[in-house]
Scaffold this motif. Sequence first.
Motif, PDB file in Angstrom:
ATOM      1  N   LEU A 130      13.866  -1.218  -1.515  1.00  0.00           N
ATOM      2  CA  LEU A 130      13.777  -0.486  -2.625  1.00  0.00           C
ATOM      3  C   LEU A 130      13.496   0.971  -2.258  1.00  0.00           C
ATOM      4  O   LEU A 130      12.831   1.305  -1.188  1.00  0.00           O
ATOM      5  N   GLU A 131      13.958   1.738  -3.260  1.00  0.00           N
ATOM      6  CA  GLU A 131      13.517   3.484  -3.234  1.00  0.00           C
ATOM      7  C   GLU A 131      12.431   3.361  -4.215  1.00  0.00           C
ATOM      8  O   GLU A 131      12.996   3.109  -5.516  1.00  0.00           O
ATOM      9  N   VAL A 132      11.285   3.854  -4.051  1.00  0.00           N
ATOM     10  CA  VAL A 132      10.328   3.945  -5.171  1.00  0.00           C
ATOM     11  C   VAL A 132       9.718   5.418  -5.308  1.00  0.00           C
ATOM     12  O   VAL A 132       8.931   6.088  -4.653  1.00  0.00           O
ATOM     13  N   PRO A 133      10.576   6.193  -6.152  1.00  0.00           N
ATOM     14  CA  PRO A 133       9.803   7.583  -6.474  1.00  0.00           C
ATOM     15  C   PRO A 133       8.975   7.376  -7.370  1.00  0.00           C
ATOM     16  O   PRO A 133       8.896   6.680  -8.461  1.00  0.00           O
ATOM     17  N   ALA A 134       7.650   7.922  -7.625  1.00  0.00           N
ATOM     18  CA  ALA A 134       6.665   8.417  -8.210  1.00  0.00           C
ATOM     19  C   ALA A 134       6.718   9.773  -8.982  1.00  0.00           C
ATOM     20  O   ALA A 134       6.638  10.610  -8.289  1.00  0.00           O
ATOM     21  N   VAL A 135       6.896  10.085 -10.074  1.00  0.00           N
ATOM     22  CA  VAL A 135       7.133  10.968 -10.808  1.00  0.00           C
ATOM     23  C   VAL A 135       5.672  11.438 -11.615  1.00  0.00           C
ATOM     24  O   VAL A 135       5.341  10.838 -12.714  1.00  0.00           O
ATOM     25  N   PRO A 136       5.054  12.423 -11.306  1.00  0.00           N
ATOM     26  CA  PRO A 136       3.648  12.571 -11.801  1.00  0.00           C
ATOM     27  C   PRO A 136       4.115  13.426 -13.143  1.00  0.00           C
ATOM     28  O   PRO A 136       5.017  14.352 -13.235  1.00  0.00           O
ATOM     29  N   PHE A 137       2.928  13.295 -14.094  1.00  0.00           N
ATOM     30  CA  PHE A 137       2.923  14.168 -15.234  1.00  0.00           C
ATOM     31  C   PHE A 137       1.679  13.994 -15.888  1.00  0.00           C
ATOM     32  O   PHE A 137       0.925  13.489 -15.710  1.00  0.00           O
ATOM     33  N   ILE A 138       1.251  15.263 -16.793  1.00  0.00           N
ATOM     34  CA  ILE A 138       0.152  15.506 -17.360  1.00  0.00           C
ATOM     35  C   ILE A 138       0.421  15.219 -18.970  1.00  0.00           C
ATOM     36  O   ILE A 138       1.273  15.812 -19.390  1.00  0.00           O
ATOM     37  N   GLU A 168       0.011  15.599 -22.865  1.00  0.00           N
ATOM     38  CA  GLU A 168      -0.421  16.624 -23.549  1.00  0.00           C
ATOM     39  C   GLU A 168      -1.501  16.403 -24.375  1.00  0.00           C
ATOM     40  O   GLU A 168      -2.377  17.448 -24.499  1.00  0.00           O
ATOM     41  N   ASN A 169      -1.953  15.313 -24.997  1.00  0.00           N
ATOM     42  CA  ASN A 169      -3.053  15.250 -25.918  1.00  0.00           C
ATOM     43  C   ASN A 169      -4.631  15.332 -25.089  1.00  0.00           C
ATOM     44  O   ASN A 169      -5.499  15.901 -25.757  1.00  0.00           O
ATOM     45  N   ASN A 170      -4.474  14.725 -23.823  1.00  0.00           N
ATOM     46  CA  ASN A 170      -5.807  14.791 -23.260  1.00  0.00           C
ATOM     47  C   ASN A 170      -5.823  15.180 -21.767  1.00  0.00           C
ATOM     48  O   ASN A 170      -6.920  15.283 -21.241  1.00  0.00           O
ATOM     49  N   GLY A 171      -4.612  15.655 -21.317  1.00  0.00           N
ATOM     50  CA  GLY A 171      -4.527  16.069 -20.024  1.00  0.00           C
ATOM     51  C   GLY A 171      -4.751  15.136 -18.765  1.00  0.00           C
ATOM     52  O   GLY A 171      -5.111  15.505 -17.679  1.00  0.00           O
ATOM     53  N   VAL A 172      -4.687  14.096 -19.132  1.00  0.00           N
ATOM     54  CA  VAL A 172      -4.918  13.017 -18.069  1.00  0.00           C
ATOM     55  C   VAL A 172      -3.384  12.882 -17.108  1.00  0.00           C
ATOM     56  O   VAL A 172      -2.351  12.757 -17.590  1.00  0.00           O
ATOM     57  N   ARG A 173      -3.708  12.964 -16.013  1.00  0.00           N
ATOM     58  CA  ARG A 173      -2.593  12.855 -14.916  1.00  0.00           C
ATOM     59  C   ARG A 173      -2.018  11.293 -14.725  1.00  0.00           C
ATOM     60  O   ARG A 173      -2.992  10.404 -14.751  1.00  0.00           O
ATOM     61  N   THR A 174      -0.924  11.042 -15.113  1.00  0.00           N
ATOM     62  CA  THR A 174      -0.265   9.595 -15.014  1.00  0.00           C
ATOM     63  C   THR A 174       1.028   9.960 -14.195  1.00  0.00           C
ATOM     64  O   THR A 174       1.551  10.992 -13.894  1.00  0.00           O
ATOM     65  N   ALA A 175       1.717   8.966 -13.855  1.00  0.00           N
ATOM     66  CA  ALA A 175       2.843   9.002 -13.191  1.00  0.00           C
ATOM     67  C   ALA A 175       3.824   7.771 -13.717  1.00  0.00           C
ATOM     68  O   ALA A 175       3.489   6.680 -14.125  1.00  0.00           O
ATOM     69  N   VAL A 176       5.086   7.958 -13.590  1.00  0.00           N
ATOM     70  CA  VAL A 176       6.144   6.994 -13.998  1.00  0.00           C
ATOM     71  C   VAL A 176       6.624   6.589 -12.535  1.00  0.00           C
ATOM     72  O   VAL A 176       7.022   7.427 -11.638  1.00  0.00           O
ATOM     73  N   VAL A 177       6.530   5.432 -12.081  1.00  0.00           N
ATOM     74  CA  VAL A 177       7.219   4.715 -10.910  1.00  0.00           C
ATOM     75  C   VAL A 177       8.319   3.987 -11.173  1.00  0.00           C
ATOM     76  O   VAL A 177       8.257   3.007 -11.914  1.00  0.00           O
ATOM     77  N   LEU A 178       9.492   4.367 -10.467  1.00  0.00           N
ATOM     78  CA  LEU A 178      10.827   3.679 -10.472  1.00  0.00           C
ATOM     79  C   LEU A 178      10.740   2.824  -9.333  1.00  0.00           C
ATOM     80  O   LEU A 178      10.248   3.165  -8.223  1.00  0.00           O
ATOM     81  N   PHE A 179      11.386   1.695  -9.494  1.00  0.00           N
ATOM     82  CA  PHE A 179      11.976   0.958  -8.330  1.00  0.00           C
ATOM     83  C   PHE A 179      13.377   0.557  -8.557  1.00  0.00           C
ATOM     84  O   PHE A 179      13.783  -0.147  -9.229  1.00  0.00           O
ATOM     85  N   ARG A 180      14.076   1.293  -7.657  1.00  0.00           N
ATOM     86  CA  ARG A 180      15.584   1.264  -7.337  1.00  0.00           C
ATOM     87  C   ARG A 180      15.805   0.280  -6.100  1.00  0.00           C
ATOM     88  O   ARG A 180      15.505   0.574  -5.128  1.00  0.00           O
ATOM     89  N   ALA A 198       0.718  -1.083   0.019  1.00  0.00           N
ATOM     90  CA  ALA A 198       0.079  -0.082   0.021  1.00  0.00           C
ATOM     91  C   ALA A 198       0.795   1.319  -0.061  1.00  0.00           C
ATOM     92  O   ALA A 198       0.333   2.362  -0.267  1.00  0.00           O
ATOM     93  N   ILE A 199       2.258   1.297   0.482  1.00  0.00           N
ATOM     94  CA  ILE A 199       2.877   2.342   0.286  1.00  0.00           C
ATOM     95  C   ILE A 199       3.257   3.022  -1.036  1.00  0.00           C
ATOM     96  O   ILE A 199       3.162   4.110  -1.146  1.00  0.00           O
ATOM     97  N   VAL A 200       3.278   1.919  -2.053  1.00  0.00           N
ATOM     98  CA  VAL A 200       3.447   2.345  -3.378  1.00  0.00           C
ATOM     99  C   VAL A 200       2.295   3.008  -3.805  1.00  0.00           C
ATOM    100  O   VAL A 200       2.115   4.145  -4.530  1.00  0.00           O
ATOM    101  N   ASP A 201       1.197   2.474  -3.604  1.00  0.00           N
ATOM    102  CA  ASP A 201       0.000   2.959  -3.952  1.00  0.00           C
ATOM    103  C   ASP A 201      -0.397   4.366  -3.544  1.00  0.00           C
ATOM    104  O   ASP A 201      -0.664   5.358  -4.058  1.00  0.00           O
ATOM    105  N   ARG A 202      -0.025   4.667  -2.282  1.00  0.00           N
ATOM    106  CA  ARG A 202      -0.317   5.815  -1.629  1.00  0.00           C
ATOM    107  C   ARG A 202       0.855   6.809  -1.942  1.00  0.00           C
ATOM    108  O   ARG A 202       0.253   8.101  -2.237  1.00  0.00           O
ATOM    109  N   ALA A 203       2.016   6.451  -2.446  1.00  0.00           N
ATOM    110  CA  ALA A 203       2.759   7.337  -2.890  1.00  0.00           C
ATOM    111  C   ALA A 203       2.414   7.917  -4.326  1.00  0.00           C
ATOM    112  O   ALA A 203       2.594   9.033  -4.642  1.00  0.00           O
ATOM    113  N   VAL A 204       2.058   6.947  -5.117  1.00  0.00           N
ATOM    114  CA  VAL A 204       1.529   7.280  -6.430  1.00  0.00           C
ATOM    115  C   VAL A 204       0.270   8.320  -6.335  1.00  0.00           C
ATOM    116  O   VAL A 204       0.343   9.267  -7.220  1.00  0.00           O
ATOM    117  N   ALA A 205      -0.636   7.888  -5.547  1.00  0.00           N
ATOM    118  CA  ALA A 205      -1.840   8.778  -5.252  1.00  0.00           C
ATOM    119  C   ALA A 205      -1.483  10.213  -4.890  1.00  0.00           C
ATOM    120  O   ALA A 205      -1.899  11.207  -5.268  1.00  0.00           O
TER     121      ALA A 205
END
Length: 149
Positions: free
Chosen positions: A59-67, A69-81, A27-34
């Motif tokens: 693991l160090e798990v950064p979630a990097v949000p971005f929107i 361009e074509n439809n303004g949807v918020r998504t995130a790239v999640v890395l597992f280091r 759940a930590i990953v899910d909360r970080a992405v949210a």
Amino acid sequence: MNPQFARLFRLVSEANGIGLLEIVRDAIVDRAVAAALETGELRSEPVTLGRELESRRELEVPAVPFITENNGVRTAVVLFRDVTQVRQVEEMRRDFVANVSHELRTPLSIFRGYLETLLDDPAQPHDELVRILTVMDRHAERLTLLVED
């Protein structure tokens, strides 16, 4: 996902369409992405996989949000280091420093004690003076070996 992620989470087939939480089961990953999606800021969390010492992975798990361009949807790239080895080296360093500190304190406290004895009564009997200097020499040798190691 890349092949290393699949190996890390022991995925035997493609996991397309399966949610991240179902794969990671933390759940930590899910909360970080949210939180990253909500705030629009990078969110990074530590995660431990497996509890047994042999299979535990830090693991160090950064979630990097971005929107998008074509439809303004918020998504995130999640890395597992995987930082397991880094954490182990840090722990070894802390243990080493604690051990060296302890090993240095013992001879130094002996030196201080004997120096106080000699300063309090510089006219020690010859036998006692030889014994004190022999002990101090032995501990000086111990310090020398420790520093060389």
